[in-house]
Design a protein around this motif. Sequence first.
Motif, PDB file in Angstrom:
ATOM      1  N   PRO A   1       1.760  30.510   0.174  1.00 20.20           N
ATOM      2  CA  PRO A   1       1.041  29.919  -0.957  1.00 20.20           C
ATOM      3  C   PRO A   1       0.501  28.515  -0.693  1.00 20.20           C
ATOM      4  CG  PRO A   1       3.378  29.614  -1.266  1.00 20.20           C
ATOM      5  CD  PRO A   1       3.212  30.336   0.055  1.00 20.20           C
ATOM      6  N   GLU A   2       0.514  28.087   0.570  1.00 18.56           N
ATOM      7  CA  GLU A   2       0.128  26.703   0.893  1.00 18.56           C
ATOM      8  C   GLU A   2      -1.228  26.291   0.308  1.00 18.56           C
ATOM      9  OE1 GLU A   2       3.149  27.651   4.147  1.00 18.56           O
ATOM     10  OE2 GLU A   2       1.662  28.734   2.954  1.00 18.56           O
ATOM     11  N   PRO A   3      -2.281  27.158   0.349  1.00 18.76           N
ATOM     12  CA  PRO A   3      -3.570  26.718  -0.211  1.00 18.76           C
ATOM     13  C   PRO A   3      -3.518  26.354  -1.689  1.00 18.76           C
ATOM     14  CG  PRO A   3      -3.904  28.603   1.225  1.00 18.76           C
ATOM     15  CD  PRO A   3      -2.423  28.451   1.055  1.00 18.76           C
ATOM     16  N   LEU A   4      -2.552  26.891  -2.417  1.00 14.76           N
ATOM     17  CA  LEU A   4      -2.423  26.589  -3.833  1.00 14.76           C
ATOM     18  C   LEU A   4      -1.967  25.159  -4.081  1.00 14.76           C
ATOM     19  CD1 LEU A   4      -0.738  29.931  -4.962  1.00 14.76           C
ATOM     20  CD2 LEU A   4      -3.105  29.223  -5.405  1.00 14.76           C
ATOM     21  N   VAL A   5      -1.392  24.522  -3.048  1.00 15.33           N
ATOM     22  CA  VAL A   5      -0.962  23.123  -3.190  1.00 15.33           C
ATOM     23  C   VAL A   5      -1.663  22.235  -2.166  1.00 15.33           C
ATOM     24  CG1 VAL A   5       1.277  23.638  -4.229  1.00 15.33           C
ATOM     25  CG2 VAL A   5       1.077  23.601  -1.742  1.00 15.33           C
ATOM     26  N   GLY A   6      -2.833  22.689  -1.691  1.00 13.31           N
ATOM     27  CA  GLY A   6      -3.637  21.861  -0.800  1.00 13.31           C
ATOM     28  C   GLY A   6      -3.164  21.807   0.628  1.00 13.31           C
ATOM     29  N   LEU A   7      -2.357  22.785   1.043  1.00 14.65           N
ATOM     30  CA  LEU A   7      -1.845  22.805   2.409  1.00 14.65           C
ATOM     31  C   LEU A   7      -2.320  24.082   3.110  1.00 14.65           C
ATOM     32  CD1 LEU A   7       1.806  21.656   1.598  1.00 14.65           C
ATOM     33  CD2 LEU A   7      -0.063  20.226   2.455  1.00 14.65           C
ATOM     34  N   ALA A   8      -1.847  24.315   4.301  1.00 17.53           N
ATOM     35  CA  ALA A   8      -2.138  25.546   5.037  1.00 17.53           C
ATOM     36  C   ALA A   8      -0.905  25.936   5.820  1.00 17.53           C
ATOM     37  CB  ALA A   8      -3.335  25.342   5.981  1.00 17.53           C
ATOM     38  N   ALA A   9      -0.762  27.224   6.095  1.00 15.47           N
ATOM     39  CA  ALA A   9       0.441  27.742   6.771  1.00 15.47           C
ATOM     40  C   ALA A   9       0.333  27.493   8.275  1.00 15.47           C
ATOM     41  CB  ALA A   9       0.610  29.226   6.474  1.00 15.47           C
ATOM     42  N   LEU A  10       0.511  26.247   8.663  1.00 14.13           N
ATOM     43  CA  LEU A  10       0.267  25.817  10.040  1.00 14.13           C
ATOM     44  C   LEU A  10       1.485  25.917  10.939  1.00 14.13           C
ATOM     45  CD1 LEU A  10      -1.998  22.720   9.273  1.00 14.13           C
ATOM     46  CD2 LEU A  10      -2.700  25.056   9.862  1.00 14.13           C
ATOM     47  N   ALA A  11       2.596  26.458  10.419  1.00 14.38           N
ATOM     48  CA  ALA A  11       3.792  26.635  11.253  1.00 14.38           C
ATOM     49  C   ALA A  11       3.833  28.059  11.828  1.00 14.38           C
ATOM     50  CB  ALA A  11       5.052  26.344  10.449  1.00 14.38           C
ATOM     51  N   GLY A  12       2.661  28.610  12.058  1.00 13.20           N
ATOM     52  CA  GLY A  12       2.589  29.915  12.710  1.00 13.20           C
ATOM     53  C   GLY A  12       2.172  31.059  11.809  1.00 13.20           C
ATOM     54  N   GLY A  13       2.259  30.883  10.494  1.00 12.15           N
ATOM     55  CA  GLY A  13       1.961  31.968   9.580  1.00 12.15           C
ATOM     56  C   GLY A  13       0.535  32.477   9.697  1.00 12.15           C
ATOM     57  N   LEU A  14      -0.421  31.563   9.885  1.00  8.24           N
ATOM     58  CA  LEU A  14      -1.826  31.958   9.972  1.00  8.24           C
ATOM     59  C   LEU A  14      -2.123  32.780  11.219  1.00  8.24           C
ATOM     60  CD1 LEU A  14      -3.589  28.660   8.809  1.00  8.24           C
ATOM     61  CD2 LEU A  14      -3.012  30.678   7.457  1.00  8.24           C
ATOM     62  N   HIS A  15      -1.251  32.697  12.203  1.00 10.04           N
ATOM     63  CA  HIS A  15      -1.475  33.417  13.454  1.00 10.04           C
ATOM     64  C   HIS A  15      -0.529  34.595  13.622  1.00 10.04           C
ATOM     65  CE1 HIS A  15      -4.215  30.241  14.592  1.00 10.04           C
ATOM     66  NE2 HIS A  15      -3.300  29.371  14.224  1.00 10.04           N
ATOM     67  N   ARG A  16       0.709  34.461  13.158  1.00 10.60           N
ATOM     68  CA  ARG A  16       1.656  35.572  13.307  1.00 10.60           C
ATOM     69  C   ARG A  16       1.349  36.721  12.355  1.00 10.60           C
ATOM     70  NH1 ARG A  16       5.659  31.348  14.617  1.00 10.60           N
ATOM     71  NH2 ARG A  16       6.353  31.756  16.765  1.00 10.60           N
ATOM     72  N   LEU A  17       1.021  36.411  11.106  1.00  7.63           N
ATOM     73  CA  LEU A  17       0.825  37.486  10.141  1.00  7.63           C
ATOM     74  C   LEU A  17      -0.312  38.428  10.561  1.00  7.63           C
ATOM     75  CD1 LEU A  17       1.878  38.737   7.531  1.00  7.63           C
ATOM     76  CD2 LEU A  17       0.250  37.297   6.264  1.00  7.63           C
ATOM     77  N   PRO A  18      -1.491  37.927  10.992  1.00  7.92           N
ATOM     78  CA  PRO A  18      -2.552  38.848  11.416  1.00  7.92           C
ATOM     79  C   PRO A  18      -2.231  39.599  12.704  1.00  7.92           C
ATOM     80  CG  PRO A  18      -3.442  36.670  10.907  1.00  7.92           C
ATOM     81  CD  PRO A  18      -1.954  36.537  10.977  1.00  7.92           C
ATOM     82  N   ARG A  19      -1.203  39.169  13.425  1.00 14.18           N
ATOM     83  CA  ARG A  19      -0.787  39.890  14.615  1.00 14.18           C
ATOM     84  C   ARG A  19       0.267  40.953  14.302  1.00 14.18           C
ATOM     85  NH1 ARG A  19      -2.737  35.134  16.612  1.00 14.18           N
ATOM     86  NH2 ARG A  19      -3.337  35.022  18.824  1.00 14.18           N
ATOM     87  N   GLN A  20       0.820  40.885  13.100  1.00 18.35           N
ATOM     88  CA  GLN A  20       1.905  41.803  12.743  1.00 18.35           C
ATOM     89  C   GLN A  20       1.501  42.858  11.720  1.00 18.35           C
ATOM     90  OE1 GLN A  20       5.587  39.674  11.892  1.00 18.35           O
ATOM     91  NE2 GLN A  20       5.192  38.193  13.514  1.00 18.35           N
ATOM     92  N   ILE A  21       0.388  42.616  11.009  1.00 22.01           N
ATOM     93  CA  ILE A  21      -0.126  43.609  10.055  1.00 22.01           C
ATOM     94  C   ILE A  21      -1.645  43.643  10.212  1.00 22.01           C
ATOM     95  CG2 ILE A  21       1.784  43.194   8.461  1.00 22.01           C
ATOM     96  CD1 ILE A  21      -0.145  41.701   6.638  1.00 22.01           C
ATOM     97  N   PRO A  22      -2.342  44.643   9.627  1.00 25.20           N
ATOM     98  CA  PRO A  22      -3.801  44.692   9.746  1.00 25.20           C
ATOM     99  C   PRO A  22      -4.468  43.409   9.240  1.00 25.20           C
ATOM    100  CG  PRO A  22      -2.969  46.783   8.931  1.00 25.20           C
ATOM    101  CD  PRO A  22      -1.807  45.841   8.941  1.00 25.20           C
ATOM    102  N   LEU A  23      -5.573  43.049   9.887  1.00 28.49           N
ATOM    103  CA  LEU A  23      -6.248  41.785   9.599  1.00 28.49           C
ATOM    104  C   LEU A  23      -6.637  41.643   8.135  1.00 28.49           C
ATOM    105  CD1 LEU A  23      -7.541  39.142  10.521  1.00 28.49           C
ATOM    106  CD2 LEU A  23      -9.587  40.452  11.147  1.00 28.49           C
ATOM    107  N   LYS A  24      -7.255  42.672   7.558  1.00 27.48           N
ATOM    108  CA  LYS A  24      -7.708  42.551   6.176  1.00 27.48           C
ATOM    109  C   LYS A  24      -6.534  42.357   5.220  1.00 27.48           C
ATOM    110  CE  LYS A  24     -12.255  42.983   6.401  1.00 27.48           C
ATOM    111  NZ  LYS A  24     -12.437  42.800   7.855  1.00 27.48           N
ATOM    112  N   GLN A  25      -5.429  43.020   5.485  1.00 30.16           N
ATOM    113  CA  GLN A  25      -4.245  42.854   4.638  1.00 30.16           C
ATOM    114  C   GLN A  25      -3.683  41.437   4.786  1.00 30.16           C
ATOM    115  OE1 GLN A  25      -3.516  45.182   2.464  1.00 30.16           O
ATOM    116  NE2 GLN A  25      -5.158  46.429   3.316  1.00 30.16           N
TER     117      GLN A  25
END
Length: 257
Positions: free
Chosen positions: A129-153
């Motif tokens: 939920p980082e964008p909801l508070v002006g942040l971004a998931a920069l501790a790996g979430g933005l890169h790990r999640l698209p590698r573990q599930i389909p990109l669109k999801q």
Amino acid sequence: MPEFCTAERDGRLLIVTMNRPDVMNSLHPPANHELAQVFDDFAADPDLWVAIITGAGDRAFSAGNDLKFQAGGGKMSVPDSGFAGLTSRHNLVKPVIAAVNGVAMGGGFEIALATDIIVASENAVFALPEPLVGLAALAGGLHRLPRQIPLKQAMGMILTGRRVSAKEGKELGFVNEVVPQGQALDAAKRWAGEILKCSPLSIRASKESVMGGLDIANLHDAIKAPFASVSTLLKSEDLIEGPKAFAEKRAPNWKGR
């Protein structure tokens, strides 16, 4: 002794608990640095072969970064090994299991994504939920999640910050097993027990090969790539013990060397 986490040895297994239940196990710099030291010690200890990470209480695995600490003027710092000492620890060849016993938000979800297996209780909730508070998931979430599930999801979760249940997490593919509330740690121990039946050197060679191979686009090159854990396995006593135990119809006596 750590103040914000606990580390319990159970034979070859290490159980690490983020211990700030009053703030849903959100992490501030002292907690992150304590956890980094715990996982440094785990990586270096030849007698420990598998780790589980979980959260204290039944409400949360981890709500992520302690925003109240930050809003109160606390200086944020993260160890070189990343959030909880895991999200930037790219050279750990020992397996880690997440026992997600409640909320896993932001950095908490990123911790879980940095592990090898996720076991979640039915009340678990995942989100970035980082964008909801002006942040971004920069501790790996933005890169790990698209590698573990389909990109669109993955993009659907990342661009909205929406919450995902344990059931949906399993359907998407980032959760291995969903269990009744209160049983996540026991289920994670069961998974650990299955891993501990295997040669620890085989497990490390397998993990390093999978993770390192993901960086190599060409399949032939990935198969032929030299990995240190594979070399260690091929020169080990365990490589002899496994077939010998099989031939003698007995359980192998793994030495990890």
